[in-house]
Design an enzyme around this catalytic site. Sequence first.
Site, PDB file in Angstrom:
ATOM      1  N   HIS A  31      -9.259   1.048   5.170  1.00  0.00           N
ATOM      2  CA  HIS A  31      -7.974   1.297   5.837  1.00  0.00           C
ATOM      3  C   HIS A  31      -8.177   2.240   7.025  1.00  0.00           C
ATOM      4  O   HIS A  31      -8.985   3.162   6.959  1.00  0.00           O
ATOM      5  CB  HIS A  31      -6.968   1.890   4.839  1.00  0.00           C
ATOM      6  CG  HIS A  31      -5.573   1.842   5.368  1.00  0.00           C
ATOM      7  ND1 HIS A  31      -5.104   2.763   6.272  1.00  0.00           N
ATOM      8  CD2 HIS A  31      -4.566   0.953   5.165  1.00  0.00           C
ATOM      9  CE1 HIS A  31      -3.861   2.438   6.600  1.00  0.00           C
ATOM     10  NE2 HIS A  31      -3.512   1.346   5.934  1.00  0.00           N
ATOM     11  N   ASN A  60       0.868  -1.174   0.000  1.00  0.00           N
ATOM     12  CA  ASN A  60       0.000   0.000   0.000  1.00  0.00           C
ATOM     13  C   ASN A  60       0.910   1.232   0.000  1.00  0.00           C
ATOM     14  O   ASN A  60       1.504   1.555   1.025  1.00  0.00           O
ATOM     15  CB  ASN A  60      -0.891  -0.035   1.243  1.00  0.00           C
ATOM     16  CG  ASN A  60      -1.740   1.213   1.378  1.00  0.00           C
ATOM     17  OD1 ASN A  60      -1.804   2.042   0.469  1.00  0.00           O
ATOM     18  ND2 ASN A  60      -2.397   1.358   2.519  1.00  0.00           N
ATOM     19  N   GLU A  92      -5.015  -4.896  10.638  1.00  0.00           N
ATOM     20  CA  GLU A  92      -3.973  -3.889  10.803  1.00  0.00           C
ATOM     21  C   GLU A  92      -4.206  -3.145  12.128  1.00  0.00           C
ATOM     22  O   GLU A  92      -4.989  -2.185  12.166  1.00  0.00           O
ATOM     23  CB  GLU A  92      -4.009  -2.889   9.647  1.00  0.00           C
ATOM     24  CG  GLU A  92      -3.734  -3.497   8.294  1.00  0.00           C
ATOM     25  CD  GLU A  92      -3.214  -2.469   7.298  1.00  0.00           C
ATOM     26  OE1 GLU A  92      -2.124  -2.683   6.768  1.00  0.00           O
ATOM     27  OE2 GLU A  92      -3.886  -1.452   7.082  1.00  0.00           O
ATOM     28  N   GLY A 148       3.125  -1.140   4.245  1.00  0.00           N
ATOM     29  CA  GLY A 148       3.161   0.297   3.979  1.00  0.00           C
ATOM     30  C   GLY A 148       4.574   0.746   3.650  1.00  0.00           C
ATOM     31  O   GLY A 148       5.064   0.577   2.532  1.00  0.00           O
ATOM     32  N   GLY A 149       5.257   1.305   4.638  1.00  0.00           N
ATOM     33  CA  GLY A 149       6.581   1.895   4.430  1.00  0.00           C
ATOM     34  C   GLY A 149       7.558   1.005   3.678  1.00  0.00           C
ATOM     35  O   GLY A 149       8.237   1.461   2.740  1.00  0.00           O
ATOM     36  N   GLU A 191      -6.521   4.634   8.046  1.00  0.00           N
ATOM     37  CA  GLU A 191      -6.321   6.061   7.734  1.00  0.00           C
ATOM     38  C   GLU A 191      -7.574   6.644   7.093  1.00  0.00           C
ATOM     39  O   GLU A 191      -7.894   7.822   7.303  1.00  0.00           O
ATOM     40  CB  GLU A 191      -5.080   6.219   6.836  1.00  0.00           C
ATOM     41  CG  GLU A 191      -3.806   5.967   7.631  1.00  0.00           C
ATOM     42  CD  GLU A 191      -2.665   5.344   6.845  1.00  0.00           C
ATOM     43  OE1 GLU A 191      -2.686   5.381   5.598  1.00  0.00           O
ATOM     44  OE2 GLU A 191      -1.742   4.805   7.490  1.00  0.00           O
ATOM     45  N   LYS A 244       0.115   4.265  -0.226  1.00  0.00           N
ATOM     46  CA  LYS A 244      -0.506   5.443   0.407  1.00  0.00           C
ATOM     47  C   LYS A 244      -0.260   6.682  -0.464  1.00  0.00           C
ATOM     48  O   LYS A 244      -0.199   6.556  -1.689  1.00  0.00           O
ATOM     49  CB  LYS A 244       0.006   5.600   1.847  1.00  0.00           C
ATOM     50  CG  LYS A 244      -0.120   4.291   2.641  1.00  0.00           C
ATOM     51  CD  LYS A 244       0.136   4.437   4.113  1.00  0.00           C
ATOM     52  CE  LYS A 244      -0.034   3.076   4.787  1.00  0.00           C
ATOM     53  NZ  LYS A 244       0.113   3.127   6.238  1.00  0.00           N
TER      54      LYS A 244
HETATM   55  P1  13P Z   1       3.335   0.352   7.677  1.00  0.00           P
HETATM   56  O1  13P Z   1       3.861  -0.938   7.078  1.00  0.00           O
HETATM   57  O2  13P Z   1       4.068   1.566   7.177  1.00  0.00           O
HETATM   58  O3  13P Z   1       3.230   0.282   9.159  1.00  0.00           O
HETATM   59  O4  13P Z   1       1.834   0.511   7.117  1.00  0.00           O
HETATM   60  C1  13P Z   1       0.968  -0.558   7.183  1.00  0.00           C
HETATM   61  C2  13P Z   1      -0.253  -0.211   6.433  1.00  0.00           C
HETATM   62  O5  13P Z   1      -0.995   0.671   6.826  1.00  0.00           O
HETATM   63  C3  13P Z   1      -0.539  -0.923   5.176  1.00  0.00           C
HETATM   64  O6  13P Z   1      -1.815  -0.653   4.717  1.00  0.00           O
END
Ligand code: 13P
Length: 249
Positions: A94, A9, A166, A233-234, A96, A11
């Site tokens: 998600h 992802n 998550e 994510g990251g 967020e 983002k």
């Molecule tokens: P991180 O791997 O950056 O913690 O993010 C996880 C995430 O929100 C994937 O959707």
Amino acid sequence: MRKKIVAGNWKMNNDLAQTETLITELKAQSNPAEVEVMIAPSFTNLWQAFNSLKDDSIEVIAQNMHFAESGAYTGEISAAMLKSLGIKTVILGHSERRAYFNETDELLAKKVDAALANDMRVIFCFGEELADRKSGNEEVVVESQIKNALFHLGADAFKHIVLAYEPVWAIGTGETASPEQAQDMHAFIRKTVADTYGNDVANNVSILYGGSCKPSNAKEIFSKPDVDGGLIGGAALNAADFYAIANAF
Ligand code: 13P
């Protein structure tokens, strides 16, 4: 047998040039057998990404969509629009989106319905906040998120649903759920699905873990029996890290 999936992802990261660069780096890696690898670039770069990966097994997926087919929803994107690009999978729910854009279980149920009505696959995200875990309410919260958004569906719909646990306290924080915490919650999620839809449906639904998943912890987390992959994510913004995770099974 349920599928193993590792999805990146991205983002709100990577402009067009950065998207092209990262995809070139991803294409240089070899795809692991028996793992579906996906990336979710931003809407503006989906078309470019889709075309760059046409002949690759990496699937390009979307980070979100609106529930309506079309209409006066300025700034929104419909399932039909995504489908017209060739996108077949969408991330919904998600944390967020829930936290910053007020997405509720009720809204998410509508989005899930719209995606399924358009023959799309849904990666449905949910997870408790730190306060929920501290007060021992993580299972109650997760159960209600899943039930409210998904349990109006028939059993067949679960062929097109991937669940993504998550925990909010682990997203972007560097703090990961321990492999045992992930396994305990994934087993609880599978049991919740089984209690309503039966063991067949529950055993065939993939449940991904997301939250500070990295090359250094993916192997242990993915070794747990109810963890079927990750939503990253990251670490998905770096091709070598992302593939180290995809190869961690
Ligand atoms: P991180 O791997 O950056 O913690 O993010 C996880 C995430 O929100 C994937 O959707």
